[in-house]
Design an enzyme around this catalytic site. Structure first.
Site, mmCIF file in Angstrom:
data_model
loop_
_atom_site.group_PDB
_atom_site.id
_atom_site.type_symbol
_atom_site.label_atom_id
_atom_site.label_comp_id
_atom_site.label_asym_id
_atom_site.label_seq_id
_atom_site.Cartn_x
_atom_site.Cartn_y
_atom_site.Cartn_z
ATOM 1 C CB THR A 133 2.294 -0.722 3.842
ATOM 2 O OG1 THR A 133 2.275 -1.710 2.804
ATOM 3 C CG2 THR A 133 3.730 -0.503 4.262
ATOM 4 N N GLY A 134 1.352 -3.602 4.902
ATOM 5 C CA GLY A 134 1.697 -4.947 5.358
ATOM 6 C C GLY A 134 0.482 -5.839 5.237
ATOM 7 N N GLY A 143 -8.509 -4.753 2.874
ATOM 8 C CA GLY A 143 -7.488 -4.807 3.909
ATOM 9 C C GLY A 143 -7.614 -3.632 4.857
ATOM 10 C CG ASP A 144 -4.022 -2.068 6.613
ATOM 11 O OD1 ASP A 144 -3.765 -2.856 5.675
ATOM 12 O OD2 ASP A 144 -3.271 -1.126 6.921
ATOM 13 N N GLY A 184 -2.868 -6.617 5.874
ATOM 14 C CA GLY A 184 -4.016 -5.870 6.383
ATOM 15 C C GLY A 184 -4.823 -6.638 7.407
ATOM 16 C CB THR A 236 -0.836 0.017 1.290
ATOM 17 O OG1 THR A 236 -1.658 -1.136 1.306
ATOM 18 C CG2 THR A 236 -1.661 1.277 1.390
ATOM 19 N NE ARG A 283 -7.120 -8.613 1.820
ATOM 20 C CZ ARG A 283 -6.117 -7.740 1.908
ATOM 21 N NH1 ARG A 283 -6.023 -6.744 1.058
ATOM 22 N NH2 ARG A 283 -5.203 -7.863 2.855
#
Lengths: 318, 318
Positions: free
Chosen positions: B202-203, B181-182, B205, B151, B179
């Site tokens: 980032t990573g 994510g965060d 989520g 991200t 889907r």
């Protein structure tokens, strides 16, 4: 060991009655949350959750739900779900997935169908009529379309000291297609840590997500605050910030329970909620906001209030 | 007055170079964030953001983005967007809406079209080929489908002391349809308060949303911690919790900047990021996690590293 459940709105009471019966018999917090929220989703006269929930501006019912396991922080969530009978059950199932645990839109039904969940049209005749009436009202007046965003949110503690929480909502009545609120958002609509406690929110999702109030409430309990202190401080501090910085603040109501079964509530509007613990039979309370930001006034809902509520939600819609 | 921007990944550097040029000329943090993230979205060789982003398992590019204004906490977000050219611009526009400010699925394009935003097919030939290759690999091996969830997240401070942040992502490569994510989730993927500072993540989520790490980083800065202390403490504390309670922890990388333009970074994987302030020309750094949870080792990316990166992202795909 202590056990208990706390939940937003009067509609949650039958669910937590069932849930705490399970907890008394040694059931898990995770199972109790899903069973309790399913009952709310299934009751067709609750117009803000599950079957019977009010549709978006296009006439489509779009549902949001989330589940969180306080032991390991697992989270599952769905948003904009159109045809799953029990969004909370799908959210719980998703919480076991390491990847793809938050699904939106068409992806929700695709997953749910593959996993064997029940699918149904979530629009009731009653909800459709309410929607048609509101469309007519909007044509004839300057009425704001938005009204009613009563998310059911629950926190549970079981006799093993495990905690869980969940939310389920049809969101803002007459919302735009695809709108989601705080209910499926970790930290905003819900948060739980079995070593501390849990919290869940209802109100204007667009404002609730600005403050991460469920996370903040749990964090404050983790510093040693009682649930009532924590939830009140989290809500009041942020409501003041929002008033000062934005000039207005939407409806905020939160409930919290710690891992001893102690609980608290904070709100800036009149708000009903339900609690049951090993110390307390299932009880419906009304909370009224304080003028000065101190704790809300709390009273047990009278039979008169309960009768009027039931009459209102089941009254024929012309 | 101080000004600056910090952002996740090497890909952000051109954007913050443009953004901080605007800030130097008195531009706002809000405008700088949108302009900078648009540059990342538009560059077709970045395979995890905007045009050129990698598709989901069905071959559809689904994009998430969010924008937050640190002055008044306004948030706009989109998730599962399939045809909007610049998700960050739509998120910024949504942040001005009192209701319906977070849209998912088809609702995103409906809103964007009505508001006059550009629509396009977001799938590039290159992304399609990468997807086809992965499908073939998956047929021929036990390879996990999931890889790449870089991200772009940015925090900006302008000369008036206003702050803003934004995120944009195509999410997990080969994700399930729908889907998210965060990245679009307040408190998890991003958070900013102009009176304190901002952070973005980032990573993985699915794991980042378990800890509300962006909110927690900002909160810790609000208690007086330097950005480097705050972001490291937020990440390390939660990563330890997750290791202990769940047995594993996904990739976490966060950047933070306070309202003086001071900054910090925390990560548990090798991670590139970019910073530019009134004191520092645009610089790409590499951060390496410490073994013991202390601050990451940070070094300026070498020309050799940058050349290898550019060669890699533009290499022909067979």
């Amino acid at each position: 060991m202590s056990y208990g459940m706390i939940a937003t709105w009067r509609m949650a009471c039958d669910g937590i009655t069932k849930g705490t019966t399970d907890l008394a018999n040694g059931g898990s917090a995770q199972t109790a949350i899903v069973a309790a929220i399913k009952m709310v989703e299934d009751y067709p006269f609750y117009k803000s959750v599950g079957y019977g929930g009010l549709p978006n501006e296009e006439g489509l019912v779009e549902l949001d739900a989330a589940f969180m396991n306080g032991d390991n922080f697992d989270i599952g969530a769905v948003a904009g779900s159109r045809s799953v009978k029990n969004p909370i059950a799908v959210a719980e199932k998703l919480s076991h997935e390491r990847f793809n645990s938050f699904l939106v839109g068409d992806g929700v039904a695709k997953y749910a169908i593959k996993e064997g969940f029940e699918i149904q049209n979530m629009l009731t005749e009653r909800a459709k009529k309410t929607w048609e009436n509101r469309l007519a009202e909007m044509r004839n007046s300057n009425l704001s379309p938005y009204d009613g965003h009563d998310t059911v949110g629950m926190v549970a503690l079981d006799q093993n000291g495990s905690m869980a929480c969940g939310t389920s909502s049809s969101g803002l009545f007459m919302k735009k297609e695809g709108r989601i609120g705080d209910s499926p958002l970790s930290g905003s609509g819900f948060y739980v840590d079995s070593e501390i406690g849990g919290a869940t929110a209802t109100g204007l999702g667009e404002d609730l997500m600005k403050g991460c109030l469920s996370y903040e409430t749990v964090r404050l309990m983790g510093t040693g605050l009682q649930p009532q202190e924590a939830v009140n401080q989290a809500m009041q501090d942020f409501a003041k910030q929002l008033e000062r910085r934005k000039g207005k603040c939407g409806a905020f109501s939160l409930v919290a329970m710690n891992n001893k079964g102690e609980w608290g509530v904070a709100t800036n509007v009149e708000f009903s909620f339900a609690v049951a613990t090993d110390q307390l039979a299932p009880t419906i309370y009304l909370a009224y906001p304080s003028e000065d930001g101190s704790y809300p006034k709390i009273e047990v809902a009278s039979q008169e209030w309960l009768d009027a509520y039931q009459a209102r939600i089941t009254a024929p819609i012309q």
